[in-house]
Design a protein around this motif. Sequence first.
Motif, PDB file in Angstrom:
ATOM      1  N   SER A 162       0.805  -1.225   0.000  1.00  0.00           N
ATOM      2  CA  SER A 162       0.000   0.000   0.000  1.00  0.00           C
ATOM      3  C   SER A 162       0.834   1.270   0.000  1.00  0.00           C
ATOM      4  N   GLY A 163       2.113   1.133   0.382  1.00  0.00           N
ATOM      5  CA  GLY A 163       2.959   2.306   0.520  1.00  0.00           C
ATOM      6  C   GLY A 163       2.773   3.025   1.839  1.00  0.00           C
ATOM      7  N   LYS A 164       1.929   2.470   2.727  1.00  0.00           N
ATOM      8  CA  LYS A 164       1.679   3.089   4.033  1.00  0.00           C
ATOM      9  C   LYS A 164       1.857   2.057   5.143  1.00  0.00           C
ATOM     10  N   TRP A 165       2.585   2.426   6.182  1.00  0.00           N
ATOM     11  CA  TRP A 165       2.783   1.569   7.347  1.00  0.00           C
ATOM     12  C   TRP A 165       2.034   2.201   8.510  1.00  0.00           C
ATOM     13  N   PHE A 166       0.914   1.595   8.878  1.00  0.00           N
ATOM     14  CA  PHE A 166       0.109   2.102   9.986  1.00  0.00           C
ATOM     15  C   PHE A 166       0.662   1.550  11.295  1.00  0.00           C
ATOM     16  N   THR A 167       0.932   2.427  12.229  1.00  0.00           N
ATOM     17  CA  THR A 167       1.561   2.019  13.483  1.00  0.00           C
ATOM     18  C   THR A 167       1.075   2.897  14.622  1.00  0.00           C
ATOM     19  N   ALA A 168       1.124   2.331  15.827  1.00  0.00           N
ATOM     20  CA  ALA A 168       0.813   3.098  17.037  1.00  0.00           C
ATOM     21  C   ALA A 168       2.063   3.263  17.898  1.00  0.00           C
ATOM     22  N   SER A 169       3.229   3.072  17.299  1.00  0.00           N
ATOM     23  CA  SER A 169       4.473   3.063  18.071  1.00  0.00           C
ATOM     24  C   SER A 169       5.044   4.450  18.323  1.00  0.00           C
ATOM     25  N   SER A 170       4.527   5.474  17.628  1.00  0.00           N
ATOM     26  CA  SER A 170       5.018   6.844  17.760  1.00  0.00           C
ATOM     27  C   SER A 170       6.533   6.871  17.519  1.00  0.00           C
ATOM     28  N   ASP A 171       7.279   7.546  18.399  1.00  0.00           N
ATOM     29  CA  ASP A 171       8.729   7.617  18.240  1.00  0.00           C
ATOM     30  C   ASP A 171       9.452   6.594  19.105  1.00  0.00           C
ATOM     31  N   GLY A 172       8.713   5.602  19.602  1.00  0.00           N
ATOM     32  CA  GLY A 172       9.340   4.560  20.405  1.00  0.00           C
ATOM     33  C   GLY A 172      10.333   3.752  19.593  1.00  0.00           C
ATOM     34  N   ARG A 173      11.315   3.237  20.273  1.00  0.00           N
ATOM     35  CA  ARG A 173      12.381   2.475  19.609  1.00  0.00           C
ATOM     36  C   ARG A 173      12.322   1.006  20.001  1.00  0.00           C
ATOM     37  N   ILE A 174      12.825   0.174  19.101  1.00  0.00           N
ATOM     38  CA  ILE A 174      12.824  -1.265  19.344  1.00  0.00           C
ATOM     39  C   ILE A 174      14.128  -1.864  18.824  1.00  0.00           C
ATOM     40  N   ALA A 175      14.720  -2.724  19.627  1.00  0.00           N
ATOM     41  CA  ALA A 175      16.031  -3.308  19.296  1.00  0.00           C
ATOM     42  C   ALA A 175      15.847  -4.712  18.725  1.00  0.00           C
ATOM     43  N   HIS A 176      15.290  -4.775  17.514  1.00  0.00           N
ATOM     44  CA  HIS A 176      15.102  -6.068  16.840  1.00  0.00           C
ATOM     45  C   HIS A 176      16.427  -6.817  16.693  1.00  0.00           C
ATOM     46  N   LEU A 177      16.302  -8.127  16.508  1.00  0.00           N
ATOM     47  CA  LEU A 177      17.463  -8.956  16.173  1.00  0.00           C
ATOM     48  C   LEU A 177      16.973 -10.185  15.423  1.00  0.00           C
ATOM     49  N   SER A 178      17.896 -10.948  14.888  1.00  0.00           N
ATOM     50  CA  SER A 178      17.506 -12.116  14.103  1.00  0.00           C
ATOM     51  C   SER A 178      17.204 -13.295  15.019  1.00  0.00           C
ATOM     52  N   ARG A 179      16.321 -14.157  14.561  1.00  0.00           N
ATOM     53  CA  ARG A 179      16.055 -15.396  15.286  1.00  0.00           C
ATOM     54  C   ARG A 179      17.343 -16.201  15.429  1.00  0.00           C
ATOM     55  N   ASN A 180      18.181 -16.157  14.401  1.00  0.00           N
ATOM     56  CA  ASN A 180      19.431 -16.908  14.445  1.00  0.00           C
ATOM     57  C   ASN A 180      20.341 -16.423  15.564  1.00  0.00           C
ATOM     58  N   ASP A 181      20.391 -15.110  15.812  1.00  0.00           N
ATOM     59  CA  ASP A 181      21.206 -14.602  16.912  1.00  0.00           C
ATOM     60  C   ASP A 181      20.639 -15.041  18.259  1.00  0.00           C
ATOM     61  N   CYS A 182      19.310 -15.076  18.391  1.00  0.00           N
ATOM     62  CA  CYS A 182      18.711 -15.598  19.619  1.00  0.00           C
ATOM     63  C   CYS A 182      19.098 -17.060  19.824  1.00  0.00           C
TER      64      CYS A 182
END
Length: 301
Positions: A162-182
């Motif tokens: 759609s070209g649009k990412w609907f989110t409620a996260s505001s300016d919050g940050r998240i430290a994603h990582l790969s499943r492989n690293d876990c």
Amino acid sequence: MSDTLLVTGASGQLGRRVLAHLLDTCAVPPARLIAVTRDPAKLADFAARGVEVRRGDFDDPGSLGEAFKGAGRLLLISTDALDTPGRRLAQHQAAIAAAKTAGVRHIVYTSMPNPDGSPIPFAPDHLGTEQALALSGRGWTILRNAWYFENLAFSLPGALASGKWFTASSDGRIAHLSRNDCARAAAFALAAEPGGNTVYDITGPVAETTAEIAALVSQALGKPIEVVQVSDDDLVRGMVAAGVPEPMAAILASFDTNTRLGRAANVSDAIEKLTGRKPETLRSYLAANSQTFLPDHGAHT
């Protein structure tokens, strides 16, 4: 004392990676490994490498005592039983009780970030399991795994379409990582020499906002994404309208709430401390896996 290492949920996506890292990265002899799964046929490839594969069903606590027999250290991978409130916690408590009865000395558990007071509906399962470990009389290591890069597949295909990412996260940050690293961190934690009780925050190397993630994805795929901030309720309604079952939509929206509240922004060096290697960045992951997020790629991971 037994130096045998046991992995529960071993045929799952995380469990298989843990077994591979134990064998190939940590160089644990296969004769020291036990893999527990509801369906041993799914681990025929690891059985062929010399790993002992046993049947164990978390909904059948009686099966766990025999499955855990002879293990010295056990990795308890949290189950995916989210259909009935309390079911997963009961499974974990049964597994801890069975491990204690079987004489397991140390339990490693895959938890979630900041489970105490979390807005995420399944957080009490993790908090309750951590509390059960503390009362178990066994040694324990808790791995509070941040969210996988792979989980972006719940949001990105629709955003790219759609070209649009609907989110409620505001300016919050998240430290994603790969499943492989876990999985790599879990393998090293399980194979480590017995030590004191420890909680590790297992995170990616940097915490990013949804807008920053969108920019990286746009760069990797050459597709613009506009981030649109909405309320939690509107996010749930939008997902339901798109065909997501309401209970799952509520869980996914709670991730954004969690991020907005700053509960996913912690960045730690635990993976490097455990394994000697830094975790993969999102930029690097996208360079190798960006096609998996395209709208026509298929099911979510």
